[in-house]
Design an enzyme around this catalytic site. Structure first.
Site, short mmCIF file in Angstrom:
data_model
loop_
_atom_site.label_atom_id
_atom_site.label_comp_id
_atom_site.label_asym_id
_atom_site.label_seq_id
_atom_site.Cartn_x
_atom_site.Cartn_y
_atom_site.Cartn_z
N VAL A 186 0.86 -1.18 0.00
CA VAL A 186 0.00 0.00 0.00
C VAL A 186 0.90 1.23 0.00
O VAL A 186 1.83 1.32 0.81
CB VAL A 186 -0.93 0.00 1.24
CG1 VAL A 186 -1.71 1.30 1.32
CG2 VAL A 186 -1.88 -1.18 1.19
N GLY A 187 0.63 2.15 -0.90
CA GLY A 187 1.41 3.38 -0.96
C GLY A 187 0.80 4.47 -0.10
O GLY A 187 0.00 4.22 0.81
N ASP A 188 1.18 5.69 -0.41
CA ASP A 188 0.70 6.83 0.37
C ASP A 188 -0.70 7.28 -0.02
O ASP A 188 -1.43 7.87 0.79
CB ASP A 188 1.66 8.03 0.20
CG ASP A 188 1.86 8.39 -1.27
OD1 ASP A 188 1.86 7.48 -2.13
OD2 ASP A 188 2.03 9.59 -1.57
N THR A 213 2.23 12.88 -5.11
CA THR A 213 2.57 11.79 -6.01
C THR A 213 4.07 11.53 -5.83
O THR A 213 4.79 12.35 -5.27
CB THR A 213 2.29 12.14 -7.49
OG1 THR A 213 3.11 13.26 -7.87
CG2 THR A 213 0.83 12.49 -7.73
N GLY A 214 4.50 10.39 -6.33
CA GLY A 214 5.91 10.04 -6.18
C GLY A 214 6.09 8.89 -5.20
O GLY A 214 5.13 8.18 -4.89
N GLY A 226 5.78 6.71 -2.51
CA GLY A 226 4.83 6.71 -1.40
C GLY A 226 5.45 6.41 -0.06
O GLY A 226 5.04 6.96 0.97
N1 ASP Z 1 2.54 7.67 -4.68
C1 ASP Z 1 2.25 6.47 -5.41
C2 ASP Z 1 2.58 5.28 -4.57
O1 ASP Z 1 3.62 5.28 -3.93
C3 ASP Z 1 2.95 6.32 -6.69
C4 ASP Z 1 3.18 7.57 -7.49
O2 ASP Z 1 2.61 8.60 -7.26
O3 ASP Z 1 3.98 7.55 -8.44
O4 ASP Z 1 1.84 4.34 -4.57
#
Ligand code: ASP
Length: 368
Positions: free
Chosen positions: A247-249, A269-270, A272
């Site tokens: 599970v991401g952020d 984003t990015g 997590g």
């Molecule tokens: N933040 C998202 C995650 O870590 C991925 C992303 O935004 O690139 O699941």
């Protein structure tokens, strides 16, 4: 005009009213602001770089008097349903087993509501399921099979989300995954994670492309209407080729999204994991509460990400993160901003009926 109440459940509305009656959540002015603005705010929708259509849709719905949460969710639904966007919903890149697992959260400022789903399979629009969790349950976060069963009970169809294009990319990755999966090899603690594809401005943004690029992507969209009411949503297929169950952020309230109707809304984003460890979006809101501009608040939260990045495999030769994190924030006065660890990121915004991309502020210049 105040938010339309028909869009929140009766239960949430009663909760919001009860809170107001006992003074909970009473509006506190931002430091330095003359008063909390109740009218005259210029509406704004802000999103990650892949959210041009999302901000356009959200702004149009708010201009017609629509609720801010309905507006941002409708906005991101456009991207969730797009099979060509491989970062969210239908067509999202799958996990290590080739299964698309989706994460999403929503927050509705006026009712102080929050809902989220994680590891949800088979539903094209996880943001709508997150909104259903908020409106129709006493919970905040549902995961996995339980989240899917709940979604079906609310009328969402279960479909195959893996498009031919995403399947092809997964097969290509599987054929050469060896040292690019997420299991750390004990005998090589300094192993670098593969670089990440940055979603901020898809295609143009690859932090480091010298070996296999690890795609990521998400859409976050936040909005404030003319009454100063705020909402936000974050939705994603998460990190491509992730360990099943990761599970991401994005579905973590306070990490990938936070909204406080007295202050503002922020999402990320990015990478997590870095956002979760630093309670990213929540810390942006707290900095804005103490008077920082949205851009400065985003930069401050990114500095914390840098401090928390101690693992050698996550740092470049200069000791800086070898990944990116982006924040997108708007405050109650309609001021907005975005920032990323690395230069070159952009965000989408609509503040006057025309959506456009603007450059994010940053901590480090690429190539420096
Ligand atoms: N933040 C998202 C995650 O870590 C991925 C992303 O935004 O690139 O699941």
């Amino acid at each position: 005009m105040r938010e339309r109440r028909s869009t929140t459940s009766r239960r949430n509305f009663l909760r919001a009213s009860a809170g107001a009656a006992v003074g909970l959540g009473a509006a506190r002015p931002l430091r330095g602001s003359p008063a909390v603005l109740r009218s005259g705010v210029a509406p704004v929708a802000i999103a990650s770089g892949n959210g041009m259509e999302a901000v356009d849709t959200a702004f149009r719905l708010m201009s017609g008097g629509g609720d801010t949460l309905d507006a941002v969710v409708e906005g991101v639904n456009v991207v969730e349903r797009d099979p060509d966007d491989t970062s969210v919903g239908f067509g999202g890149l799958p996990n290590l087993d080739g299964v698309v697992q989706l994460d999403s959260s929503v927050m509705h400022g006026p009712s102080r509501g929050a809902g989220a789903v994680a590891c949800l399979e088979g539903i094209k629009t996880p943001s709508r399921v997150a909104a259903d969790v908020m409106r129709h349950t006493d919970h905040v976060l549902l995961v996995g099979k339980g989240a899917q069963r709940f979604a079906v009970s609310m009328g969402h169809a279960v479909e195959d989300l893996l498009t031919d294009g995403s399947r092809r990319r997964w097969i290509e990755w599987r054929a050469k995954m060896s040292d690019t999966d997420d299991y750390l090899a004990p005998e090589s603690p300094g192993r670098r994670i593969p670089p990440f594809e940055d979603d901020a401005d898809r295609g143009a943004e690859i932090l480091d492309s010298h070996d296999g690029v690890r795609p990521q992507g998400t859409i976050n969209c936040n909005a404030v209407n003319r009454d100063g009411d705020l909402s936000g949503v974050t939705t994603t297929s998460g990190l491509a080729w992730k360990i099943p169950g990761r599970v991401g952020d994005s579905p973590i309230v306070g990490a990938g999204l936070y909204v406080d109707n007295d202050v503002g809304a922020c999402g990320s984003t990015g990478r997590g994991e870095a956002v979760i460890k630093t309670c990213g979006s929540h810390s942006v809101i707290e900095s804005m509460r103490s008077g920082m501009s949205p851009t400065d608040a985003c930069l401050e939260a990114l500095r914390r990400v840098v401090t928390f990045t101690t693992e050698a495999r996550l740092r470049d030769a200069g000791g800086r993160p070898n990944f990116n994190v982006n924040y997108y924030a708007v405050n109650k006065r309609g001021e907005y901003g975005g920032a990323a660890i690395w230069s070159g990121a952009r965000f989408a915004v609509c503040s006057d009926g025309e959506s456009r991309r603007e450059d994010s502020a940053y901590l480090f210049e690429r190539g420096s």
